[in-house]
Motif scaffolding. Structure first.
Motif, PDB file in Angstrom:
ATOM      1  N   HIS A 266      63.034  53.546  12.128  1.00 42.70           N
ATOM      2  CA  HIS A 266      62.709  54.497  13.184  1.00 42.70           C
ATOM      3  C   HIS A 266      63.653  54.361  14.375  1.00 42.70           C
ATOM      4  O   HIS A 266      64.007  55.352  15.018  1.00 42.70           O
ATOM      5  CB  HIS A 266      61.259  54.300  13.635  1.00 42.70           C
ATOM      6  CG  HIS A 266      60.255  54.476  12.534  1.00 42.70           C
ATOM      7  ND1 HIS A 266      59.443  53.455  12.105  1.00 42.70           N
ATOM      8  CD2 HIS A 266      59.959  55.551  11.761  1.00 42.70           C
ATOM      9  CE1 HIS A 266      58.668  53.895  11.130  1.00 42.70           C
ATOM     10  NE2 HIS A 266      58.966  55.159  10.891  1.00 42.70           N
ATOM     11  N   ARG A 269      66.855  56.064  13.393  1.00 44.92           N
ATOM     12  CA  ARG A 269      66.686  57.516  13.321  1.00 44.92           C
ATOM     13  C   ARG A 269      66.627  58.139  14.716  1.00 44.92           C
ATOM     14  O   ARG A 269      67.140  59.227  14.946  1.00 44.92           O
ATOM     15  CB  ARG A 269      65.421  57.852  12.535  1.00 44.92           C
ATOM     16  CG  ARG A 269      65.260  59.330  12.248  1.00 44.92           C
ATOM     17  CD  ARG A 269      64.376  59.539  11.052  1.00 44.92           C
ATOM     18  NE  ARG A 269      65.020  59.095   9.826  1.00 44.92           N
ATOM     19  CZ  ARG A 269      64.363  58.745   8.730  1.00 44.92           C
ATOM     20  NH1 ARG A 269      63.049  58.780   8.708  1.00 44.92           N
ATOM     21  NH2 ARG A 269      65.022  58.354   7.658  1.00 44.92           N
ATOM     22  N   ALA A 270      66.021  57.423  15.658  1.00 44.16           N
ATOM     23  CA  ALA A 270      65.934  57.946  17.024  1.00 44.16           C
ATOM     24  C   ALA A 270      67.287  57.923  17.711  1.00 44.16           C
ATOM     25  O   ALA A 270      67.702  58.899  18.334  1.00 44.16           O
ATOM     26  CB  ALA A 270      64.923  57.126  17.821  1.00 44.16           C
ATOM     27  N   ASN A 273      69.992  60.389  16.220  1.00 42.41           N
ATOM     28  CA  ASN A 273      69.674  61.815  16.254  1.00 42.41           C
ATOM     29  C   ASN A 273      70.550  62.511  17.301  1.00 42.41           C
ATOM     30  O   ASN A 273      70.560  62.125  18.474  1.00 42.41           O
ATOM     31  CB  ASN A 273      68.188  61.996  16.609  1.00 42.41           C
ATOM     32  CG  ASN A 273      67.740  63.451  16.550  1.00 42.41           C
ATOM     33  OD1 ASN A 273      68.550  64.373  16.517  1.00 42.41           O
ATOM     34  ND2 ASN A 273      66.441  63.650  16.541  1.00 42.41           N
ATOM     35  N   THR A 276      68.541  63.874  20.235  1.00 42.34           N
ATOM     36  CA  THR A 276      68.059  62.829  21.141  1.00 42.34           C
ATOM     37  C   THR A 276      69.149  62.425  22.108  1.00 42.34           C
ATOM     38  O   THR A 276      68.909  62.224  23.305  1.00 42.34           O
ATOM     39  CB  THR A 276      67.585  61.602  20.346  1.00 42.34           C
ATOM     40  OG1 THR A 276      66.524  61.979  19.470  1.00 42.34           O
ATOM     41  CG2 THR A 276      67.082  60.506  21.282  1.00 42.34           C
ATOM     42  N   ILE A 389      61.505  64.378  22.893  1.00 40.37           N
ATOM     43  CA  ILE A 389      60.328  63.864  22.185  1.00 40.37           C
ATOM     44  C   ILE A 389      59.819  64.895  21.183  1.00 40.37           C
ATOM     45  O   ILE A 389      59.443  64.556  20.053  1.00 40.37           O
ATOM     46  CB  ILE A 389      59.232  63.472  23.196  1.00 40.37           C
ATOM     47  CG1 ILE A 389      59.666  62.222  23.975  1.00 40.37           C
ATOM     48  CG2 ILE A 389      57.905  63.224  22.495  1.00 40.37           C
ATOM     49  CD1 ILE A 389      58.708  61.824  25.084  1.00 40.37           C
ATOM     50  N   ALA A 392      61.799  64.709  17.905  1.00 40.39           N
ATOM     51  CA  ALA A 392      62.011  63.380  17.323  1.00 40.39           C
ATOM     52  C   ALA A 392      61.660  63.341  15.841  1.00 40.39           C
ATOM     53  O   ALA A 392      62.287  62.626  15.069  1.00 40.39           O
ATOM     54  CB  ALA A 392      61.194  62.332  18.080  1.00 40.39           C
ATOM     55  N   VAL A 397      59.153  57.531  15.654  1.00 41.04           N
ATOM     56  CA  VAL A 397      60.499  57.826  16.161  1.00 41.04           C
ATOM     57  C   VAL A 397      60.414  58.299  17.608  1.00 41.04           C
ATOM     58  O   VAL A 397      61.270  57.960  18.432  1.00 41.04           O
ATOM     59  CB  VAL A 397      61.180  58.892  15.273  1.00 41.04           C
ATOM     60  CG1 VAL A 397      62.544  59.280  15.850  1.00 41.04           C
ATOM     61  CG2 VAL A 397      61.359  58.373  13.859  1.00 41.04           C
ATOM     62  N   ALA A 398      59.369  59.062  17.935  1.00 43.74           N
ATOM     63  CA  ALA A 398      59.202  59.551  19.304  1.00 43.74           C
ATOM     64  C   ALA A 398      59.034  58.401  20.283  1.00 43.74           C
ATOM     65  O   ALA A 398      59.507  58.464  21.422  1.00 43.74           O
ATOM     66  CB  ALA A 398      57.999  60.491  19.385  1.00 43.74           C
ATOM     67  N   ALA A 401      62.518  57.126  20.719  1.00 43.20           N
ATOM     68  CA  ALA A 401      63.339  58.144  21.374  1.00 43.20           C
ATOM     69  C   ALA A 401      63.009  58.241  22.859  1.00 43.20           C
ATOM     70  O   ALA A 401      63.908  58.362  23.699  1.00 43.20           O
ATOM     71  CB  ALA A 401      63.148  59.503  20.704  1.00 43.20           C
ATOM     72  N   TYR A 404      64.516  55.265  24.515  1.00 40.06           N
ATOM     73  CA  TYR A 404      65.978  55.364  24.499  1.00 40.06           C
ATOM     74  C   TYR A 404      66.476  56.364  25.537  1.00 40.06           C
ATOM     75  O   TYR A 404      67.439  56.089  26.273  1.00 40.06           O
ATOM     76  CB  TYR A 404      66.441  55.777  23.105  1.00 40.06           C
ATOM     77  CG  TYR A 404      67.914  56.071  22.995  1.00 40.06           C
ATOM     78  CD1 TYR A 404      68.862  55.050  23.106  1.00 40.06           C
ATOM     79  CD2 TYR A 404      68.374  57.371  22.785  1.00 40.06           C
ATOM     80  CE1 TYR A 404      70.214  55.322  23.004  1.00 40.06           C
ATOM     81  CE2 TYR A 404      69.721  57.652  22.682  1.00 40.06           C
ATOM     82  CZ  TYR A 404      70.641  56.629  22.791  1.00 40.06           C
ATOM     83  OH  TYR A 404      71.983  56.898  22.700  1.00 40.06           O
ATOM     84  N   HIS A 482      63.168  64.221  11.338  1.00 45.18           N
ATOM     85  CA  HIS A 482      63.892  65.420  11.748  1.00 45.18           C
ATOM     86  C   HIS A 482      64.944  65.863  10.737  1.00 45.18           C
ATOM     87  O   HIS A 482      65.444  66.987  10.815  1.00 45.18           O
ATOM     88  CB  HIS A 482      64.563  65.183  13.114  1.00 45.18           C
ATOM     89  CG  HIS A 482      65.731  64.246  13.053  1.00 45.18           C
ATOM     90  ND1 HIS A 482      65.591  62.874  13.118  1.00 45.18           N
ATOM     91  CD2 HIS A 482      67.063  64.480  12.931  1.00 45.18           C
ATOM     92  CE1 HIS A 482      66.790  62.310  13.044  1.00 45.18           C
ATOM     93  NE2 HIS A 482      67.689  63.253  12.930  1.00 45.18           N
TER      94      HIS A 482
END
Length: 491
Positions: A266, A269-270, A273, A276, A389, A392, A397-398, A401, A404, A482
Motif C-alpha cells: 500500500h 501504491r500510494a 501513484n 497522488t 484521497i 487513492a 492506500v488512502a 496517501a 504522504y 487505482h
C-alpha cells in the motif's frame, strides 16, 4: 433518484437473525441523509475544533514575534527562521508513521492524545527563556502536531463517500484560516493581560499567548474522546441500523475492506501513484503560502506602517473571507462531483495576489492582495488533499496517501520559513517572488493533473486497460486499487 427510492446493492453476508435485527440490508436515501447529517453535526465540528486548536498553537509564534519574543529570546539574524524550520522538519518526519499508527489503533484516543500533547507543549513554551530552549519546544510541537492534519483527513475519509468528502475537508481546512483570524484577535487580547506569576517566572505579553492558548487546547482535547467514534459502525450516537448503514455504504462504494491493514504494498501504491504526486506537489506550493502567511503576515502587515496591535487586528478579515470561500468551494465541488476544475479555477487569485505584492507600491492594493492569496491557497489546499484521497483506490492506500501528501506539503512549510527574511524587509520582494513562482507552477501542475484524470478515464472506458485484470479473481482485481481498469478517477 428521488428521496423515496431505495438503494439496492448486493448485500453483505449476514445471518437471518442479524438481518432482522437491523431491519434488512437495503436502505432509503432519507435514512442515509439522516446519518450524514448526524456526522455533520457531531464529527465534523469536533475534528474542526481540534484542528483549529492545532493551527492556533502552530501559528501563535508569528503573533508572539511582534509582541516582544524577538527581544526576550535574542532572535537575531536567522534565528526566527531556524525555529520555524525545526518545527517543520519534525512535523513532516512523523506524518506517514502517524497515519499508519492511526490506521491500526483507531482515532478515538489517538487523535485527542496528539492534541493534548501539543497543547501542553504550547503552554510550556510560555516558560522558555533562551533560544536553544525554544528550538527544543518547537521540535516537540512538530512531533505531536505532525499527525493532526493527515490523521484528520483520513479520519473524515472513513466516514464520508468520495462525493461528500471535499465539503467536510473544506470545513476542517477552513478552520485553520479561522484559527489564524481568531488567533490574531486572541493574541491582541492576551498580550494585554498584566504580568503575573512569581518573581522568578513572570508571564506577560507573548508568554500569555502561549500559556493560555495551550491551556485552552488541553481542556478541550481532554473532553474529545467522549464524542469521537472509533469507526462508523461503532458510533454510539447512531442506532444499530444506522451503524450498519454508515459502515456498509462506504464498503459498497469502494468494495474494499475498511479494516485492511497497511502493508508495504500500500505504501508503494500510494507513493508511486501519479495523481497522488500531482496533488502532493500542488499542496507543497499552496501550503508554502499558507504557512508563510501564518508565520509572517503579522510582520508583513506591520511593515505597511501599522502598529503591532493594528497588524494583529488587520490580519483577521482576510482569514475570515478565506474561511467562507473555502467552505463554499467544497460545497460546489461535492455538488458537481468535480475537483480539478475548481482547483484550476481558484489558483489564478493567488497568482494575481502575489504579483500585486511583488510589483505594487500601493498599500491598499497590497492589503487586497492578502485577501486574494488567503482565498486561493486555503481553498486549494483542502481541494488537493481531498482530490488525492478520493483517487487513492482503497482505505489502506488512502491512509498512506494522506500522510504522504501532507509530508510533501510540509516541505513547503520548511521552504516558507526561508521565504521572508529580515534582510528582505520591508518590501519582502524575494519572498513574494518565490510564492508567485510556486503558484504559477501549481496552476500548471493542476492543469496536467486534471488532464491526466480525464484522459485515463476515457482510456479505461474504451477498455484499453482491461489487460491488467485478465485471469484475475475478484479479490485480485480489488487489490489493484487505482490501477484496476474499473476504477475511475474523480476529475
Amino acid at each position: 433518484m428521488n428521496a423515496k427510492e431505495i438503494i439496492r446493492e448486493d448485500p453483505v453476508d449476514f445471518s437471518s437473525g442479524s438481518v432482522e435485527a437491523i431491519g434488512g440490508t437495503d436502505w432509503s436515501v432519507e435514512e442515509e441523509t439522516e446519518i450524514r447529517r448526524k456526522f455533520d453535526f457531531t464529527i465534523v465540528p469536533l475534528v474542526t475544533t481540534l484542528y483549529m486548536l492545532c493551527a492556533i498553537d502552530r501559528a501563535n509564534v508569528g503573533n508572539a514575534r511582534i509582541e516582544g519574543m524577538t527581544d526576550d529570546l535574542s532572535l537575531v539574524g536567522y534565528r526566527y527562521n531556524i525555529i520555524l524550520t525545526i518545527f517543520f522538519i519534525f512535523y513532516l518526519a512523523v506524518e506517514i508513521p502517524s497515519n499508519v499508527i492511526l490506521k491500526h489503533v483507531g482515532p478515538r484516543l489517538y487523535l485527542p492524545l496528539l492534541v493534548v500533547c501539543f497543547g501542553l507543549i504550547s503552554m510550556c513554551t510560555a516558560f522558555v527563556h533562551s533560544y536553544p530552549s525554544m528550538i527544543v519546544m518547537r521540535a516537540l510541537l512538530g512531533i505531536f502536531e505532525g499527525g493532526a492534519m493527515p490523521g484528520t483527513a483520513f479520519f473524515l475519509s472513513c466516514f464520508y463517500k468520495k462525493t461528500e468528502l471535499f465539503l467536510r475537508m473544506s470545513v476542517f481546512i477552513a478552520s485553520s484560516s479561522l484559527a489564524s483570524s481568531f488567533g490574531g484577535l486572541l493574541a491582541a487580547g492576551l498580550s494585554k493581560i498584566p504580568a503575573w506569576g512569581t518573581e522568578a517566572v513572570q508571564i506577560s505579553k507573548w508568554r500569555n499567548i502561549f500559556f493560555f492558548e495551550g491551556l485552552i487546547t488541553i481542556l478541550i482535547a481532554m473532553a474529545a474522546p467522549l464524542f469521537m467514534p472509533q469507526s462508523p459502525g461503532s458510533y454510539k450516537f447512531l442506532t444499530p441500523r444506522q451503524r450498519y448503514i454508515a459502515a456498509e455504504r462506504l464498503r459498497r462504494e469502494s468494495a474494499n475492506d475498511p479494516k485492511e491493514k497497511v502493508t508495504w504494498k500500500h505504501v508503494r501504491r500510494a507513493i508511486l501513484n501519479v495523481h497522488t504526486n500531482v496533488c502532493a506537489w500542488c499542496f507543497f506550493c499552496t501550503n508554502s503560502a499558507v504557512q508563510g502567511m501564518g508565520a509572517f503576515i503579522p510582520t508583513i502587515l506591520r511593515e505597511f506602517g501599522w502598529t503591532s496591535t493594528e497588524a494583529q487586528l488587520k490580519s483577521v478579515p482576510p482569514y475570515l473571507v478565506a474561511c467562507v470561500i473555502t467552505i463554499m468551494l467544497g460545497y460546489l465541488s461535492d455538488r458537481t462531483n468535480k475537483r480539478g476544475i475548481f482547483m484550476v479555477g481558484v489558483l489564478p487569485l493567488s497568482i494575481t495576489g502575489f504579483a500585486i505584492l511583488r510589483f505594487s507600491t500601493n498599500v491598499t492594493a497590497k492589503y487586497a492582495a492578502v485577501f486574494l492569496n488567503a482565498i486561493a491557497v486555503f481553498g486549494a489546499s483542502s481541494g488537493f488533499l481531498s482530490w488525492g484521497i478520493n483517487n487513492a483506490g482503497s482505505p489502506a492506500v488512502a491512509a498512506v496517501a494522506g500522510g504522504y501528501m501532507v509530508m510533501v506539503g510540509s516541505l513547503g512549510g520548511v521552504l516558507s520559513t526561508w521565504t521572508y527574511l529580515s534582510n528582505d524587509s520591508p518590501l519582502f520582494l524575494n519572498g513574494h517572488t518565490i510564492n508567485l513562482c510556486l503558484q504559477l507552477f501549481c496552476f500548471c501542475l493542476a492543469c496536467l493533473g486534471l488532464a491526466h484524470c480525464i484522459y485515463d478515464n476515457k482510456i479505461r472506458a474504451m477498455g484499453k486497460r482491461n489487460h491488467r485484470i485478465h485471469g484475475l479473481t475478484e479479490e485480485e482485481k480489488l487489490a489493484l486499487g487505482h490501477r484496476n481498469p474499473e476504477f475511475r478517477y474523480m476529475e
